[in-house]
Design an enzyme around this catalytic site. Sequence first.
Site, PDB file in Angstrom:
ATOM      1  N   LEU A   1      19.392 -54.345 -15.285  1.00 52.77           N
ATOM      2  CA  LEU A   1      18.120 -53.652 -15.051  1.00 52.77           C
ATOM      3  C   LEU A   1      18.077 -52.296 -15.747  1.00 52.77           C
ATOM      4  O   LEU A   1      16.997 -51.705 -15.865  1.00 52.77           O
ATOM      5  CB  LEU A   1      17.916 -53.427 -13.547  1.00 52.77           C
ATOM      6  CG  LEU A   1      17.873 -54.669 -12.653  1.00 52.77           C
ATOM      7  CD1 LEU A   1      17.947 -54.260 -11.188  1.00 52.77           C
ATOM      8  CD2 LEU A   1      16.602 -55.464 -12.896  1.00 52.77           C
TER       9      LEU A   1
ATOM     10  N   ILE B   1      14.201 -50.395  -8.439  1.00 54.85           N
ATOM     11  CA  ILE B   1      14.324 -51.849  -8.260  1.00 54.85           C
ATOM     12  C   ILE B   1      15.788 -52.223  -8.008  1.00 54.85           C
ATOM     13  O   ILE B   1      16.107 -53.021  -7.122  1.00 54.85           O
ATOM     14  CB  ILE B   1      13.764 -52.617  -9.483  1.00 54.85           C
ATOM     15  CG1 ILE B   1      12.273 -52.288  -9.680  1.00 54.85           C
ATOM     16  CG2 ILE B   1      13.966 -54.135  -9.319  1.00 54.85           C
ATOM     17  CD1 ILE B   1      11.642 -52.894 -10.925  1.00 54.85           C
TER      18      ILE B   1
ATOM     19  N   LYS C   1      11.985 -53.961 -25.792  1.00 56.32           N
ATOM     20  CA  LYS C   1      12.201 -54.980 -24.763  1.00 56.32           C
ATOM     21  C   LYS C   1      12.020 -56.379 -25.349  1.00 56.32           C
ATOM     22  O   LYS C   1      12.688 -57.335 -24.933  1.00 56.32           O
ATOM     23  CB  LYS C   1      11.241 -54.750 -23.590  1.00 56.32           C
ATOM     24  CG  LYS C   1      11.762 -53.722 -22.619  1.00 56.32           C
ATOM     25  CD  LYS C   1      13.018 -54.265 -21.979  1.00 56.32           C
ATOM     26  CE  LYS C   1      13.642 -53.362 -20.977  1.00 56.32           C
ATOM     27  NZ  LYS C   1      14.907 -53.950 -20.464  1.00 56.32           N
TER      28      LYS C   1
ATOM     29  N   ASP D   1      25.404 -47.150 -13.306  1.00 59.27           N
ATOM     30  CA  ASP D   1      24.155 -46.396 -13.471  1.00 59.27           C
ATOM     31  C   ASP D   1      24.523 -45.009 -13.996  1.00 59.27           C
ATOM     32  O   ASP D   1      25.483 -44.408 -13.515  1.00 59.27           O
ATOM     33  CB  ASP D   1      23.420 -46.277 -12.120  1.00 59.27           C
ATOM     34  CG  ASP D   1      21.948 -45.953 -12.286  1.00 59.27           C
ATOM     35  OD1 ASP D   1      21.106 -46.742 -11.837  1.00 59.27           O
ATOM     36  OD2 ASP D   1      21.642 -44.891 -12.897  1.00 59.27           O
TER      37      ASP D   1
ATOM     38  N   TYR E   1       8.582 -49.089 -26.563  1.00 56.73           N
ATOM     39  CA  TYR E   1       9.171 -49.649 -25.346  1.00 56.73           C
ATOM     40  C   TYR E   1       8.985 -51.165 -25.338  1.00 56.73           C
ATOM     41  O   TYR E   1       9.933 -51.927 -25.142  1.00 56.73           O
ATOM     42  CB  TYR E   1       8.508 -49.015 -24.117  1.00 56.73           C
ATOM     43  CG  TYR E   1       9.094 -49.498 -22.819  1.00 56.73           C
ATOM     44  CD1 TYR E   1      10.379 -49.144 -22.452  1.00 56.73           C
ATOM     45  CD2 TYR E   1       8.361 -50.320 -21.957  1.00 56.73           C
ATOM     46  CE1 TYR E   1      10.930 -49.592 -21.260  1.00 56.73           C
ATOM     47  CE2 TYR E   1       8.906 -50.767 -20.765  1.00 56.73           C
ATOM     48  CZ  TYR E   1      10.181 -50.395 -20.422  1.00 56.73           C
ATOM     49  OH  TYR E   1      10.726 -50.835 -19.249  1.00 56.73           O
TER      50      TYR E   1
END
Length: 328
Positions: free
Chosen positions: A84, A20, A161, A39, A157
């Site tokens: 992200l 993404i 989040k 990253d 997860y």
Amino acid sequence: MPGLRIRSYDYLVTGGAGFIGSHVCEELLSRGRSVLVIDDLSTGSLANLERCVENSGFSYAVGSVCDESLVSEAVDLCGIIIHLAAAVGVENIIRQPVETIEINVRGTENVLRSASKKLRRTFIASTSEVYGKGNCVPFQEEGDLVLGATSRSRWSYACSKAIDEFLALAYAKARGLPVTVGRLFNTVGPRQSGRYGMVLPRFVAQALAGRPLTVYGDGTQTRCFSLVNEVVACVLALLETDASVGMAVNIGSTEEISILDLAARVIEKTGSTSRVTLVPYDEAYPKDFEDMQRRVPDVTRLLALTGMAPTAGIGEILDRILGSAPAV
Ligand code: UDP
């Protein structure tokens, strides 16, 4: 941060070398914006940024969002933050439970803390996973989140989040951070890898290789798949809308398809001779895995804020994936 091309950037994209993230970078550069990426290349790859690296308004730093000084330095250089970077894919998450929680919680904490010092406009990517095994579809942002037992690592997860969301909204309320949370539903498109368990790139690779398409369970479970370019457009539109500050917003298509029908569409579009194999959940995932039967977003809030929502159907999505270079 050595080797940077320019001294300040319009956008920071963490996880920018991911599937993404790399589409976000391409879109921003095509709009004439400058972009800095962080990253750690754990699941992303520089090959995803092939089209970006030629652009003089683009730079990247290989490092983790868990590195507080790297994040702080990068945030200082950039006007708008798109976060992200996160653990990717159900299989990966079950295999690496500690890393999943640490990267999701610590990484987002670092981003929010740095962004709030400078009050940077910020987008935090969350996920439809946070709805857990709730069955009140379509899922509405103000609805309850229904998570499973802590002994089942899949839910770590969703829970990590959800903590990211709580923290982001707390920064908005208590520190005035202009932050928006996006709950991304199943996002697909060119360059997505099947390596981390995602169903569509797996089916495409299996069909093209003439191997059986592995449908888990009985295949009646459904998902809504959104084309990544449309998801990216929604993310950027939300960032341009002050009314989205301090909110979580669903981003996804409302077109629901069963996994069995998805397999059939992939076989049809690729002209493959592959068949479908039903794989029991016990064989596909570690013991006690819980899958979601349906996952559909309510996009009323997204539409009200941006006037847009992903609309590409599975046929168009498959055309885009099949017309592009294979994932790396
Ligand atoms: N799935 C499948 N075959 C695969 C990979 C996944 O049938 O090879 C199923 C999976 O069990 C789930 C759906 O496809 O019901 C979507 O899985 P994915 O991991 O892509 O996304 P998520 O579970 O996060 O929605």
